[in-house]
Each structure stands twice: as structure tokens, then as C-alpha cells.
Design a protein around this motif. Sequence first.
Motif, PDB file in Angstrom:
ATOM      1  N   SER A  64       0.834  -1.209   0.000  1.00  0.00           N
ATOM      2  CA  SER A  64       0.000   0.000   0.000  1.00  0.00           C
ATOM      3  C   SER A  64       0.860   1.246   0.000  1.00  0.00           C
TER       4      SER A  64
ATOM      5  N   ASP B 179       0.614   4.453   2.086  1.00  0.00           N
ATOM      6  CA  ASP B 179      -0.093   4.845   3.312  1.00  0.00           C
ATOM      7  C   ASP B 179      -0.190   6.365   3.363  1.00  0.00           C
TER       8      ASP B 179
ATOM      9  N   LYS C 295       2.375  -4.491   5.358  1.00  0.00           N
ATOM     10  CA  LYS C 295       3.065  -5.005   6.548  1.00  0.00           C
ATOM     11  C   LYS C 295       4.494  -5.498   6.262  1.00  0.00           C
TER      12      LYS C 295
ATOM     13  N   ASN D  54      -4.007   3.300   1.340  1.00  0.00           N
ATOM     14  CA  ASN D  54      -4.716   3.142   2.609  1.00  0.00           C
ATOM     15  C   ASN D  54      -4.663   4.466   3.358  1.00  0.00           C
TER      16      ASN D  54
ATOM     17  N   ASN E 213      -8.775   1.060   4.788  1.00  0.00           N
ATOM     18  CA  ASN E 213      -7.909   0.296   3.883  1.00  0.00           C
ATOM     19  C   ASN E 213      -8.656  -0.127   2.629  1.00  0.00           C
TER      20      ASN E 213
ATOM     21  N   GLY F  35       0.659  -9.542   6.218  1.00  0.00           N
ATOM     22  CA  GLY F  35      -0.471  -8.716   5.811  1.00  0.00           C
ATOM     23  C   GLY F  35      -1.570  -9.478   5.111  1.00  0.00           C
ATOM     24  N   SER F  36      -2.540  -8.704   4.612  1.00  0.00           N
ATOM     25  CA  SER F  36      -3.672  -9.319   3.914  1.00  0.00           C
ATOM     26  C   SER F  36      -3.208  -9.826   2.551  1.00  0.00           C
TER      27      SER F  36
ATOM     28  N   VAL G 179      -0.060   3.014  13.697  1.00  0.00           N
ATOM     29  CA  VAL G 179       0.060   2.285  12.423  1.00  0.00           C
ATOM     30  C   VAL G 179       1.510   1.813  12.243  1.00  0.00           C
ATOM     31  N   GLY G 180       1.677   0.523  12.008  1.00  0.00           N
ATOM     32  CA  GLY G 180       3.021  -0.027  11.810  1.00  0.00           C
ATOM     33  C   GLY G 180       3.688  -0.477  13.100  1.00  0.00           C
TER      34      GLY G 180
ATOM     35  N   ASP H   1       4.192  -4.246  13.011  1.00  0.00           N
ATOM     36  CA  ASP H   1       5.246  -4.605  12.043  1.00  0.00           C
ATOM     37  C   ASP H   1       6.623  -4.256  12.622  1.00  0.00           C
TER      38      ASP H   1
ATOM     39  N   THR I  51       3.047   6.037   9.193  1.00  0.00           N
ATOM     40  CA  THR I  51       3.621   4.677   9.190  1.00  0.00           C
ATOM     41  C   THR I  51       5.137   4.832   9.218  1.00  0.00           C
TER      42      THR I  51
HETATM   43  O1  F1X Z   1      -4.786  -4.575   4.882  1.00  0.00           O
HETATM   44  P1  F1X Z   1      -3.615  -5.200   5.613  1.00  0.00           P
HETATM   45  O2  F1X Z   1      -2.642  -5.823   4.666  1.00  0.00           O
HETATM   46  O3  F1X Z   1      -4.024  -6.114   6.719  1.00  0.00           O
HETATM   47  O4  F1X Z   1      -2.873  -4.007   6.359  1.00  0.00           O
HETATM   48  C1  F1X Z   1      -2.292  -2.973   5.623  1.00  0.00           C
HETATM   49  C2  F1X Z   1      -1.794  -1.921   6.570  1.00  0.00           C
HETATM   50  O5  F1X Z   1      -2.858  -1.355   7.333  1.00  0.00           O
HETATM   51  O6  F1X Z   1      -0.895  -2.529   7.485  1.00  0.00           O
HETATM   52  C3  F1X Z   1       0.215  -1.704   7.730  1.00  0.00           C
HETATM   53  C4  F1X Z   1       0.340  -1.463   9.205  1.00  0.00           C
HETATM   54  O7  F1X Z   1       0.483  -2.673   9.879  1.00  0.00           O
HETATM   55  C5  F1X Z   1       0.011  -0.443   6.923  1.00  0.00           C
HETATM   56  O8  F1X Z   1       1.232  -0.025   6.367  1.00  0.00           O
HETATM   57  C6  F1X Z   1      -0.997  -0.831   5.874  1.00  0.00           C
HETATM   58  O9  F1X Z   1      -1.780   0.252   5.447  1.00  0.00           O
END
Ligand code: F1X
Length: 318
Positions: free
Chosen positions: A10, A12, A39, A89, A103, A135-136, A260-261, A264, A300
Motif C-alpha cells: 500500500s 499509506d 506489513k 490506505n 484500507n 499482511g492481507s 500504524v506499523g 510490524d 507509518t
Molecule cells: O490490509 P492489511 O494488509 O491487513 O494491512 C495494511 C496496513 O494497514 O498494514 C500496515 C500497518 O500494519 C500499513 O502499512 C498498511 O496500510
Amino acid sequence: MIITLTANPSLDRTVDLGAPLNPGGVHRFTADRLQPGGKGVNVALGVQRAGLHVLAVLPAAAADPLLPLLAAEGLPHRASPMAGRVRTNLTVLSSPDVTTKLNEPGAPLSAQEASALETALLDAVSAGDDVMLSGSLAPGLPADAYVRLVRAVREKGAWVGVDTSDAPLAAIAAALASAAPDFLKPNAEELGQILGLPGEQLEADAERGELDGVRDAALALHARGVGAVLVTLGGAGGVLATDGGAWYSPSAPVEVVSTVGAGDSATAGYLIGRALGEDPPARLARALAYGTAAVGLPGTTIPRPDQVRPDPGAVRRL
Ligand SMILES: O=P(O)(O)OC[C@@]1(O)O[C@H](CO)[C@@H](O)[C@@H]1O
């Protein structure tokens, strides 16, 4: 080498309203920032800032605006082809201290693009590498994509960790008997998703110092084959369950700028501790210190080592 896979990267964008969020109203931003995200990208940035050899693998078209941002960070990366654009996002900061995250699902990957991503990852992996799948999953990737990758990465003789949620996490949990990762990093909500328990309850219990539920759940996952389970509990700290038992570390107090982050960054801290040969309590302390440092940074932003203060003395056995 440490290799991260970001299956749904993404851009961010973080905007600050400087006022309470008023649904239905008009807001004007007081600040606006665009950073690389996803992530696995975040984990890779943390690892790279610690001076370790890293590669971030992700899908992105050659002209995607994400790639110059990665280059500007000096992050070694390999992008597999994709026709769509990387998602943006949005993080909305409003007062008093509210973070709202919006997101996008991400552009769908065709079967060919999905297979190119898998090939880009597996071609990069050698025996002895640490691989983090984070991540997703972009639409188009099957929910069990990480299960297949855990097996494929293992077959190459590499260590493999996973940090995901929802359907891909359920697929990992369902396949533990044959494809348990070496490392799993759930937060309380994700631990709840695996166990069928309310995550808020686990986090609220942890905030009151009642850690038995999280400890037992993390040890149960370890007993089912996951090498190490790092549960991040936001401001309540974190629990690590691995060979030799379970440990808890509180989070140092910090003025929250952006969460955020943070998870990670905790993963990056754990990987750095592993690369340094630290024992589990020291890895937990480093992971938590990375997460805490990230919470104090805007948008982030992933911390540099000089912004991180691990406190192994605060870690206790559960
Ligand atoms: O949609 P996902 O892949 O679960 O999460 C994506 C996200 O929210 O995760 C990171 C923070 O952990 C951001 O950099 C990014 O925008």
C-alpha cells in the motif's frame, strides 16, 4: 538474508484533521503525509534500518508510485508484475487521539500475476534465510496462499514467519498439523480469531494484568507446532511463547502519535533479535521496544535502532 513478502502492499496516506471526526461534515486536513506501506514493507524497513541484509518482495507495476518511495528509502526490493495499481490506505487522525484506518481491498491479481509473485519470492529464497509473510492477501490470491508458501519456503530450508488476519489466518490455523510456521505474530484480536474468543476480552484482561488466557493460547499454538508465538497487546505489552516457556513484557509508557506499523515494527525487532542470536526474553524486549518506538512516530514511520530502547529487565516469565 531476511526476506519479506507483502502480498497486498500500500501507499499509506495519513491525514490529520486537527479536530474531532464529524461523520457527514466537511473536514480540511492540517497535515498530509504519504509513505510506503503494507506489513512486509514495514518489517523490511525496520530490518534494513538496523543494518541487516533484507529484500522486500511485493507485486507492483513498473511505473507504480510505490516503487520510487521504496527506492528513496534505499530498501532493496523485487516487484513482480501487476496490471492494477497499488492501493492507497488512508489513516485519519482526529482529536482527541483517535486513529481511523480506511484500507482499500487492493487491486485483484490475475492467476498469472499471483504465480509471478510466488515465483519472485521463491526464486529469492535460499537455505538459511528468514522469510516473513505479512499482511492481507490481494484479491485473486486464495485464502490458503500463505499455507502453500509456508510449505514451499520450508522445502528450501528457510525459516518462515506469518503475520496476517481473517481468512488467511484461519487457513494457517487450520493447517497447523502439516504447515505450522516457525513464527506467528497475532495481536489480541487475531489470537481471538484463531481461538474463537473475543480479542477485546483478551486485551482487557491483559490490561488488568490477567495474562493467563493469552499465555495459555500462545503456549497451545506453540504446542501445535508454531516455533514461536509473539502476541502483541498494544499498550498492555506482549507475550512470547516458544521452547522453554512463555514470557511477558510490559510496554514502556509513550505518548501515542500513530499506532500504524507498531505491530510490524515489533516483528522487525523480533527478527533483528533473532539475527543477533538473542535469547527469547531479549527478543521479546527488543520487539516490544520497536513497537513502542513506532507508536511515538507519525504515520507509518518505522523506527531506527537509535530510537529504540529495549529493557530486558522488564521481562518476566509467565
Ligand atoms: O490490509 P492489511 O494488509 O491487513 O494491512 C495494511 C496496513 O494497514 O498494514 C500496515 C500497518 O500494519 C500499513 O502499512 C498498511 O496500510
